[in-house]
Design a protein around this motif. Structure first.
Motif, short mmCIF file in Angstrom:
data_model
loop_
_atom_site.label_atom_id
_atom_site.label_comp_id
_atom_site.label_asym_id
_atom_site.label_seq_id
_atom_site.Cartn_x
_atom_site.Cartn_y
_atom_site.Cartn_z
N ARG A 21 0.76 -1.39 0.02
CA ARG A 21 0.50 -0.10 -0.05
C ARG A 21 0.78 1.81 0.02
O ARG A 21 0.78 2.32 -0.60
CB ARG A 21 -1.00 0.09 0.71
CG ARG A 21 -1.91 -0.74 1.50
CD ARG A 21 -2.97 -0.71 2.16
NE ARG A 21 -3.89 -1.95 2.27
CZ ARG A 21 -5.33 -1.90 1.90
NH1 ARG A 21 -5.24 -0.34 0.86
NH2 ARG A 21 -6.45 -2.37 1.68
N ARG A 58 0.75 3.97 -2.91
CA ARG A 58 0.43 4.98 -3.13
C ARG A 58 2.17 6.91 -3.62
O ARG A 58 1.64 7.82 -3.41
CB ARG A 58 0.88 5.28 -1.24
CG ARG A 58 -0.78 5.17 -0.73
CD ARG A 58 -1.21 5.43 0.57
NE ARG A 58 -1.64 5.34 1.63
CZ ARG A 58 -1.91 3.91 2.50
NH1 ARG A 58 -0.43 3.80 2.31
NH2 ARG A 58 -2.82 3.59 2.71
N ALA A 71 -3.75 1.07 -3.81
CA ALA A 71 -3.51 1.43 -2.00
C ALA A 71 -5.43 1.82 -1.12
O ALA A 71 -4.46 0.73 0.34
CB ALA A 71 -2.74 3.15 -1.35
N ASP A 72 -6.03 2.60 -1.91
CA ASP A 72 -6.98 3.03 -0.59
C ASP A 72 -7.66 2.55 -0.52
O ASP A 72 -9.19 2.89 -0.34
CB ASP A 72 -6.60 4.73 0.20
CG ASP A 72 -5.19 4.74 0.62
OD1 ASP A 72 -4.78 3.79 1.13
OD2 ASP A 72 -4.53 6.04 0.06
#
Length: 185
Positions: free
Chosen positions: A166, A170, A180-181
């Motif tokens: 992650r 990012r 990632a999110d």
């Protein structure tokens, strides 16, 4: 598995204590047969901390057969240390006798067998009371948690790799933030 083992161990522990406190009323053969059927290791001492009984699982984990262990001081048979510091862990019989109640032992405990093999264990101890409520000994119930420890290490490793992936996503720019999110660019 942790909660299930805790509940099953507590049930086994309660049963063992009841059985040991009523052994005068129960045939020795039936008592031995019942105890040797348990999946957890069981080790019994007198009030002086000398081993009086252990079941085959305890024999395997400690490396001490019943015949050799009987009459020995617990600290000879049941050598336990903190896995990180290697400090000797408090003698569980002393702790039970001092507190007069069921006690769980410290986390991160290693049992060092007669041949030097080290096994991570969970354990607990309880007083054995005579009919007049005098403490006549201690029963220890313990189990090998090698598999559980390996699963914990694997989970921690997976989590660390996920966090690293992650962070890398990012760092590679806004279009990777979704990976990632879950946030669209």
């Amino acid at each position: 598995p942790g909660v299930r083992h805790f509940v099953l161990s507590r049930l086994a522990f309660t049963f063992v204590r009841w059985y040991l406190t009523t052994r005068a009323c129960v045939g020795a053969a039936r008592l031995r047969s019942t105890l040797t059927s348990l999946g957890d290791a069981v080790l019994v001492t007198d009030q002086a901390g000398r081993v009086t009984f252990l079941i085959p699982v305890a024999e395997t984990l400690t490396g001490w057969p019943q015949a050799d262990a009987a009459g020995q001081d617990l600290t000879t048979i049941f050598k336990i240390v903190n896995e990180a510091t290697r400090d000797v862990v408090e003698n569980p019989v002393d702790k039970v006798l001092r507190l007069g109640t069921i006690v769980g032992m410290a986390n991160h405990t290693l049992l060092i067998a007669r041949n030097g093999t080290e096994t991570p264990i969970d354990d607990s101890g309880a007083p054995i009371h005579d009919a007049d409520r005098t403490i006549s000994g201690v029963v220890l119930v313990f189990r090998d948690i090698t598999e559980r420890k390996a699963a914990e290490v694997e989970r921690a490793d997976l989590l660390a790799r996920e966090r690293a992936a992650r962070a890398a996503a990012r760092a590679s720019g806004p279009s990777s933030r979704f990976l990632a999110d879950g946030i669209p660019p």
